[in-house]
Design an enzyme around this catalytic site. Structure first.
Site, PDB file in Angstrom:
ATOM      1  N   ARG A   1      56.444  17.263  28.340  1.00  0.00           N
ATOM      2  CA  ARG A   1      57.064  16.218  27.312  1.00  0.00           C
ATOM      3  C   ARG A   1      58.108  16.873  26.826  1.00  0.00           C
ATOM      4  O   ARG A   1      58.748  16.363  25.743  1.00  0.00           O
ATOM      5  CB  ARG A   1      56.159  15.787  26.251  1.00  0.00           C
ATOM      6  CG  ARG A   1      55.202  14.763  27.014  1.00  0.00           C
ATOM      7  CD  ARG A   1      54.564  13.771  25.754  1.00  0.00           C
ATOM      8  NE  ARG A   1      53.423  12.858  26.612  1.00  0.00           N
ATOM      9  CZ  ARG A   1      52.187  13.470  26.725  1.00  0.00           C
ATOM     10  NH1 ARG A   1      51.935  14.861  26.207  1.00  0.00           N
ATOM     11  NH2 ARG A   1      51.178  12.954  27.212  1.00  0.00           N
TER      12      ARG A   1
ATOM     13  N   LYS B   1      72.982  14.340  30.519  1.00  0.00           N
ATOM     14  CA  LYS B   1      72.648  13.550  31.529  1.00  0.00           C
ATOM     15  C   LYS B   1      71.751  14.672  32.275  1.00  0.00           C
ATOM     16  O   LYS B   1      72.578  15.413  33.039  1.00  0.00           O
ATOM     17  CB  LYS B   1      73.703  12.978  31.968  1.00  0.00           C
ATOM     18  CG  LYS B   1      74.071  11.653  31.222  1.00  0.00           C
ATOM     19  CD  LYS B   1      75.198  10.525  32.184  1.00  0.00           C
ATOM     20  CE  LYS B   1      75.535   9.503  31.187  1.00  0.00           C
ATOM     21  NZ  LYS B   1      76.774   8.963  31.886  1.00  0.00           N
TER      22      LYS B   1
ATOM     23  N   GLU C   1      87.507  16.287  38.048  1.00  0.00           N
ATOM     24  CA  GLU C   1      87.096  15.771  36.793  1.00  0.00           C
ATOM     25  C   GLU C   1      87.658  16.324  35.581  1.00  0.00           C
ATOM     26  O   GLU C   1      87.907  15.692  34.594  1.00  0.00           O
ATOM     27  CB  GLU C   1      85.583  16.455  36.905  1.00  0.00           C
ATOM     28  CG  GLU C   1      84.657  15.921  37.793  1.00  0.00           C
ATOM     29  CD  GLU C   1      84.103  14.421  37.327  1.00  0.00           C
ATOM     30  OE1 GLU C   1      84.439  13.863  36.247  1.00  0.00           O
ATOM     31  OE2 GLU C   1      83.141  13.993  37.958  1.00  0.00           O
TER      32      GLU C   1
ATOM     33  N   LYS D   1      85.120  16.087  26.073  1.00  0.00           N
ATOM     34  CA  LYS D   1      83.812  15.440  26.272  1.00  0.00           C
ATOM     35  C   LYS D   1      82.821  15.763  25.110  1.00  0.00           C
ATOM     36  O   LYS D   1      81.930  14.594  24.969  1.00  0.00           O
ATOM     37  CB  LYS D   1      83.134  15.980  27.611  1.00  0.00           C
ATOM     38  CG  LYS D   1      81.799  15.615  28.000  1.00  0.00           C
ATOM     39  CD  LYS D   1      81.382  15.656  29.484  1.00  0.00           C
ATOM     40  CE  LYS D   1      80.199  14.708  29.416  1.00  0.00           C
ATOM     41  NZ  LYS D   1      79.510  14.867  30.758  1.00  0.00           N
TER      42      LYS D   1
ATOM     43  N   GLU E   1      75.899   6.216  25.864  1.00  0.00           N
ATOM     44  CA  GLU E   1      76.648   5.491  26.652  1.00  0.00           C
ATOM     45  C   GLU E   1      76.364   4.087  26.276  1.00  0.00           C
ATOM     46  O   GLU E   1      76.579   2.945  26.929  1.00  0.00           O
ATOM     47  CB  GLU E   1      76.581   5.650  27.957  1.00  0.00           C
ATOM     48  CG  GLU E   1      77.805   5.286  28.933  1.00  0.00           C
ATOM     49  CD  GLU E   1      77.691   5.861  30.312  1.00  0.00           C
ATOM     50  OE1 GLU E   1      77.456   7.012  30.614  1.00  0.00           O
ATOM     51  OE2 GLU E   1      78.121   4.787  30.984  1.00  0.00           O
TER      52      GLU E   1
ATOM     53  N   ARG F   1      81.478   6.428  25.862  1.00  0.00           N
ATOM     54  CA  ARG F   1      81.217   7.275  26.854  1.00  0.00           C
ATOM     55  C   ARG F   1      81.434   6.780  28.243  1.00  0.00           C
ATOM     56  O   ARG F   1      81.610   7.555  28.987  1.00  0.00           O
ATOM     57  CB  ARG F   1      79.564   7.772  26.519  1.00  0.00           C
ATOM     58  CG  ARG F   1      79.391   8.827  27.464  1.00  0.00           C
ATOM     59  CD  ARG F   1      78.051   9.601  27.294  1.00  0.00           C
ATOM     60  NE  ARG F   1      77.804  10.823  28.367  1.00  0.00           N
ATOM     61  CZ  ARG F   1      76.835  11.564  28.030  1.00  0.00           C
ATOM     62  NH1 ARG F   1      76.146  11.731  27.263  1.00  0.00           N
ATOM     63  NH2 ARG F   1      76.717  12.446  29.122  1.00  0.00           N
TER      64      ARG F   1
ATOM     65  N   ASN G   1      83.377   7.667  33.003  1.00  0.00           N
ATOM     66  CA  ASN G   1      83.321   7.154  34.328  1.00  0.00           C
ATOM     67  C   ASN G   1      84.650   6.604  34.944  1.00  0.00           C
ATOM     68  O   ASN G   1      84.351   6.048  36.062  1.00  0.00           O
ATOM     69  CB  ASN G   1      82.277   5.897  34.134  1.00  0.00           C
ATOM     70  CG  ASN G   1      80.987   6.533  33.902  1.00  0.00           C
ATOM     71  OD1 ASN G   1      80.342   7.575  33.983  1.00  0.00           O
ATOM     72  ND2 ASN G   1      80.289   5.649  32.986  1.00  0.00           N
TER      73      ASN G   1
ATOM     74  N   HIS H   1      84.949   6.380  38.921  1.00  0.00           N
ATOM     75  CA  HIS H   1      83.436   6.656  39.353  1.00  0.00           C
ATOM     76  C   HIS H   1      82.892   5.317  39.911  1.00  0.00           C
ATOM     77  O   HIS H   1      82.119   5.505  40.757  1.00  0.00           O
ATOM     78  CB  HIS H   1      82.566   7.016  38.185  1.00  0.00           C
ATOM     79  CG  HIS H   1      82.797   8.479  37.995  1.00  0.00           C
ATOM     80  ND1 HIS H   1      84.106   9.059  37.399  1.00  0.00           N
ATOM     81  CD2 HIS H   1      81.833   9.485  38.083  1.00  0.00           C
ATOM     82  CE1 HIS H   1      83.595  10.158  37.229  1.00  0.00           C
ATOM     83  NE2 HIS H   1      82.616  10.545  37.398  1.00  0.00           N
TER      84      HIS H   1
ATOM     85  N   HIS I   1      81.641   5.959  43.362  1.00  0.00           N
ATOM     86  CA  HIS I   1      80.089   6.082  44.012  1.00  0.00           C
ATOM     87  C   HIS I   1      80.065   5.124  45.213  1.00  0.00           C
ATOM     88  O   HIS I   1      79.246   5.403  46.215  1.00  0.00           O
ATOM     89  CB  HIS I   1      79.265   5.495  42.764  1.00  0.00           C
ATOM     90  CG  HIS I   1      79.062   6.454  41.600  1.00  0.00           C
ATOM     91  ND1 HIS I   1      78.574   6.143  40.649  1.00  0.00           N
ATOM     92  CD2 HIS I   1      79.408   8.012  41.673  1.00  0.00           C
ATOM     93  CE1 HIS I   1      78.587   7.306  39.745  1.00  0.00           C
ATOM     94  NE2 HIS I   1      78.686   8.137  40.665  1.00  0.00           N
TER      95      HIS I   1
ATOM     96  N   HIS J   1      81.643  14.911  45.496  1.00  0.00           N
ATOM     97  CA  HIS J   1      82.077  13.922  44.250  1.00  0.00           C
ATOM     98  C   HIS J   1      83.318  14.048  43.565  1.00  0.00           C
ATOM     99  O   HIS J   1      83.813  13.059  43.435  1.00  0.00           O
ATOM    100  CB  HIS J   1      80.824  14.523  43.430  1.00  0.00           C
ATOM    101  CG  HIS J   1      80.762  13.421  42.070  1.00  0.00           C
ATOM    102  ND1 HIS J   1      80.638  12.056  42.214  1.00  0.00           N
ATOM    103  CD2 HIS J   1      81.276  14.192  40.917  1.00  0.00           C
ATOM    104  CE1 HIS J   1      80.692  11.722  41.010  1.00  0.00           C
ATOM    105  NE2 HIS J   1      81.264  12.832  40.150  1.00  0.00           N
TER     106      HIS J   1
HETATM  107  N1  GLY Z   1      79.534  12.547  33.377  1.00  0.00           N
HETATM  108  C1  GLY Z   1      79.652  11.387  32.585  1.00  0.00           C
HETATM  109  C2  GLY Z   1      78.850  11.639  31.460  1.00  0.00           C
HETATM  110  O1  GLY Z   1      78.366  12.761  31.261  1.00  0.00           O
HETATM  111  O2  GLY Z   1      78.779  10.519  30.711  1.00  0.00           O
END
Ligand code: GLY
Length: 371
Positions: A123, A145, A187, A229, A239, A243, A247, A250, A254, A268
Site C-alpha cells: 500500500r 504521475k 518537453e 513543473k 490536475e 497542471r 499537456n 499531447h 497521443h 514520445h
Molecule cells: N507529464 C505531464 C504531467 O506530469 O502532468
C-alpha cells in the site's frame, strides 16, 4: 558546476529535485539520510544498467548502503502488466518493507513503472527517482504521475505517488543518442511555449550548443524546466486545472503515437514537438494567436533537425477522421468534448475545453495533404 536544488512544495510530501553533474556517483550519500536501515532495492533497465548501474552501486557502497538490483528489458513495452507484476514480486522477494526505499534508475518507462510498483507495494513504499533521460529529468520524474500502459491506451492505469527525492545527473545526458536527446528537448521546449516566452527566446539562442553537448546549458535548461513543473504541480497536484497546461501538444501527440504503434517511428518527445506545432497552428486558425507563433516554433524545430510536421513521420498515417477518433480515446476527453491546450502567443497557453472538431479536422487535413 554546482548542484541546483528545486523544491516541490507539497506539504508533508514535499521533496527536492537535485540537478547537477556526478549525482549518480554520489547517490548513496544523497539517499542515506532518508533511510531507516542501510539498504535499498534498485530497479533499472538493461541499457541503463550497462551505462550507469556500476557508478550507482559504487556510490551506494561508499555510503555504507547494501543494495540489490533488477534490470528489466529496455523499451516502452516493458511498461505493462507483465513487468509491473515481475517488478513488484521481485521487490517482495527482496523483502522490501513499508519503511524501505526503492530506487528507480532510468528513463520515463522505468520511472513510471517503478513508481507505480512502489505505490501499490504494501500500500505504498517510498521511492527515489534517478532519471537518466532528458525527458525523464524535465518531466516524468517530477510530479508523481506513475503508471503503465494497457491494450486500451497509454498511462490509463496508475496512481499519483510522489517520489521522496529526484536526482537528475546531468552527466547521464552525455550517454543519450542524439535522437533521444532531441526527443526530450520537445518537453523542454514545451515549458517555454506554455508559460515562459523569455525561456523560449533563450532556447532559440542556446539550444544548438546545448544539443551539441554543453553541460552548463543543459543544467540551466533542466533547472528552468523543473522549476516550472514544480510550481505547477505544487499548485495543482492532481490536475484539476493548471497542471493540464503540461499537456500542451499531447492530444495530437497521443493520437500520433497510437497511430504509429508507440515505437521507433515516433518517439514520445517527437510527438510532443509535432503536437505543439499543431496546437499553435490550431490556435492561429481559431484567431487566438498571430501566424508568427507557429512559424517561429516550426523554424526552431527545423533548425535543430527535429521532426516538425506530419510529413516527418515515416510510413502511413490514418486520415484526419481516423486521428480524430484516436483523440477521442484520450484521457483528456471530458464529457466527450475535445480538450486542447491552446495559446494566445508563445508563453501564453490555456486550457480550451470545447474545441470545434471541424477546426481540428481542418488542421489535420492540411498537415496530411502536405505529406
Ligand atoms: N507529464 C505531464 C504531467 O506530469 O502532468
Amino acid at each position: 558546476m554546482t548542484v541546483d536544488s528545486v523544491p516541490v512544495a507539497l506539504g508533508a510530501r514535499s521533496y527536492e529535485v537535485r540537478i547537477g553533474p556526478g549525482l549518480i556517483d554520489r547517490a548513496g550519500a544523497q539517499i542515506a539520510p532518508l533511510l531507516r536501515r542501510p539498504r535499498v532495492a534498485v530497479v533499472t533497465d538493461e541499457t541503463v544498467a550497462g551505462l550507469h548501474l556500476a557508478r550507482l552501486a559504487d556510490g551506494l557502497a561508499a555510503a555504507g548502503l547494501a543494495h540489490t538490483s533488477l534490470a528489466l528489458p529496455a523499451g516502452e513495452s516493458t511498461k505493462g502488466w507483465a513487468h509491473l507484476a515481475r517488478c513488484t514480486e521481485w521487490l517482495l522477494d527482496q523483502k522490501v518493507e513499508r519503511r524501505d526505499l526503492v530506487v528507480a534508475l532510468g528513463g520515463g518507462v522505468i520511472g513510471d513503472l517503478v513508481g507505480f510498483s512502489a505505490a501499490i507495494l504494501r500500500r505504498g513504499v517510498r521511492f527515489v527517482q534517478v532519471p537518466t533521460s532528458l525527458l525523464a529529468q524535465v518531466d516524468s520524474s517530477v510530479g508523481g504521475k506513475t503508471g503503465i500502459n494497457t491494450a486500451q491506451g497509454k498511462n490509463l492505469v496508475g496512481a499519483f505517488h510522489q517520489p521522496s527525492l529526484v536526482l537528475a545527473d546531468i552527466d547521464a545526458l552525455a550517454t543519450l543518442p542524439r535522437r533521444d536527446f532531441l526527443a526530450g528537448y520537445g518537453e523542454v521546449l514545451k515549458y517555454g511555449l506554455l508559460g515562459d516566452a523569455a525561456f523560449f527566446d533563450w532556447l532559440e539562442v542556446n539550444a544548438p550548443r546545448m544539443v551539441a553537448g554543453d553541460a552548463g546549458l543543459r543544467q540551466h535548461a533542466v533547472r528552468v524546466s523543473v522549476a516550472m513543473k514544480a510550481g505547477i504541480v505544487s499548485r495543482d497536484e492532481t490536475e484539476e486545472g493548471e497542471r493540464a497546461l503540461l499537456n500542451l501538444g499531447h492530444t495530437f501527440c497521443h493520437a500520433l503515437e497510437s497511430a504509429t504503434g508507440y515505437g521507433d517511428r515516433l518517439l514520445h518527445g517527437e510527438g510532443v514537438a509535432i503536437g505543439c506545432a499543431l496546437a499553435f497552428e490550431l490556435s492561429q486558425r481559431l484567431g487566438l494567436c498571430a501566424q508568427e507563433a507557429p512559424s517561429r516554433l516550426r523554424a526552431h524545430l527545423r533548425s535543430l533537425g527535429m521532426k516538425t510536421d506530419l510529413r516527418d513521420i515515416p510510413g502511413d498515417l490514418p486520415g484526419a477522421d481516423g486521428l480524430l477518433g484516436l483523440m477521442a480515446q484520450d484521457k483528456k476527453v471530458v464529457d466527450g468534448r475535445l480538450r486542447f491546450i491552446l495559446a494566445r502567443g508563445i508563453g501564453q497557453a490555456f486550457v480550451a475545453d470545447d474545441v470545434p472538431p471541424d477546426a481540428v479536422r481542418g488542421v489535420l487535413t492540411d498537415a496530411l495533404a502536405a505529406r
